[in-house]
Design a protein around this motif. Structure first.
Motif, PDB file in Angstrom:
ATOM      1  N   ALA A   1     -14.869  32.049  51.709  1.00 48.99           N
ATOM      2  CA  ALA A   1     -14.283  33.104  52.540  1.00 48.99           C
ATOM      3  C   ALA A   1     -13.604  34.197  51.722  1.00 48.99           C
ATOM      4  O   ALA A   1     -13.027  35.115  52.274  1.00 48.99           O
ATOM      5  CB  ALA A   1     -13.278  32.494  53.508  1.00 48.99           C
TER       6      ALA A   1
ATOM      7  N   THR B   1      -8.387  32.854  48.872  1.00 47.90           N
ATOM      8  CA  THR B   1      -7.572  32.060  49.787  1.00 47.90           C
ATOM      9  C   THR B   1      -6.183  31.889  49.195  1.00 47.90           C
ATOM     10  O   THR B   1      -6.039  31.492  48.039  1.00 47.90           O
ATOM     11  CB  THR B   1      -8.206  30.678  50.021  1.00 47.90           C
ATOM     12  OG1 THR B   1      -9.507  30.853  50.602  1.00 47.90           O
ATOM     13  CG2 THR B   1      -7.344  29.835  50.943  1.00 47.90           C
TER      14      THR B   1
ATOM     15  N   ARG C   1     -17.578  34.867  46.173  1.00 51.47           N
ATOM     16  CA  ARG C   1     -17.851  34.747  47.614  1.00 51.47           C
ATOM     17  C   ARG C   1     -19.304  35.081  47.913  1.00 51.47           C
ATOM     18  O   ARG C   1     -19.959  34.419  48.731  1.00 51.47           O
ATOM     19  CB  ARG C   1     -16.926  35.675  48.394  1.00 51.47           C
ATOM     20  CG  ARG C   1     -17.168  35.666  49.892  1.00 51.47           C
ATOM     21  CD  ARG C   1     -16.322  36.696  50.605  1.00 51.47           C
ATOM     22  NE  ARG C   1     -16.538  36.664  52.046  1.00 51.47           N
ATOM     23  CZ  ARG C   1     -15.988  37.508  52.901  1.00 51.47           C
ATOM     24  NH1 ARG C   1     -15.182  38.462  52.459  1.00 51.47           N
ATOM     25  NH2 ARG C   1     -16.228  37.412  54.190  1.00 51.47           N
TER      26      ARG C   1
END
Length: 215
Positions: free
Chosen positions: A119, A122, A178
């Motif tokens: 994602a 983080t 990513r």
């Protein structure tokens, strides 16, 4: 069979046209067009990065300029081969992957840990005692410029690497990983990109005592 209409023919041709080039990047303060690689500013109020031309980057190199909202990301790389970071210190960071970057965030008033994931970057809470353990284990933590530099750590099977890098490169790394991430552990392509990144950092980095001798 009837011939296609002019509008239909145009729609068909558009499928074969080369995509339009992306608009040029511009300095987010003065609007001038940027060529190639460029400097970045940290927007401490909105916790983001802004592209900057050389004059604007120079303007905000001094901490506290314009009320401190913008700070220029420096261009220094340091390594600490004599650090005392070990598995005990690493486990206190509570990072679920083998790479993390730590930074002193003045907006939050505390240090934070970030790590790459499918994602993107983080964020993880960093206990004050864990941050102190990092300070006790490497001199680079004390040299870290708030908001604009990151302490980059990588845990491998036999050691932990420790570098100080510009914070924009840390975010660039997480963005690239990513895009490349495959499966549970990132996949071979992401691991290769990570190895290349650390090799480049090691090539560019100096030890802290060498930094002190710079004019």
């Amino acid at each position: 069979m009837s011939a296609p209409s002019t509008a239909a023919a145009h729609r068909g041709l558009r499928r074969f046209r080369a995509p339009a080039p992306p608009p040029p990047e511009r300095c987010e303060l003065c609007g001038i067009e940027l060529a190639g690689r460029h400097r970045h500013l940290v927007d401490t109020r909105n916790r983001g990065l802004a592209c900057a031309c050389p004059p604007c980057a120079l303007l905000f190199e001094q901490a506290g300029a314009a009320g401190g909202q913008f700070r220029t990301v420096p261009d220094r790389f340091l390594s600490d081969p004599d650090h005392r970071l070990d598995d005990v210190v690493w486990d206190r960071l509570r990072i679920p992957v083998g790479v993390a970057f730590l930074l002193d965030n003045t907006t939050l008033g505390r240090a934070v840990a970030l790590y790459p994931s499918p994602a993107g970057a983080t964020e993880s809470e960093l206990e004050p005692s864990a941050w102190q353990a990092v300070h006790d284990a490497t001199r680079l933590a004390g040299l870290l410029a708030p908001d604009v530099e990151a302490l980059l750590l990588r845990r491998t099977e036999d050691r932990i690497e420790c570098h100080l890098i510009p914070v924009d490169l840390a975010y660039e790394l997480t963005g690239r990983l990513r895009m490349l991430w495959r499966g549970f552990d990132g996949g071979a392509e992401a691991r290769a990109a990570l190895a290349d990144f650390f090799a480049d950092v090691a090539r560019r980095a100096r030890e802290p005592h060498e930094e002190a001798r710079r004019p």
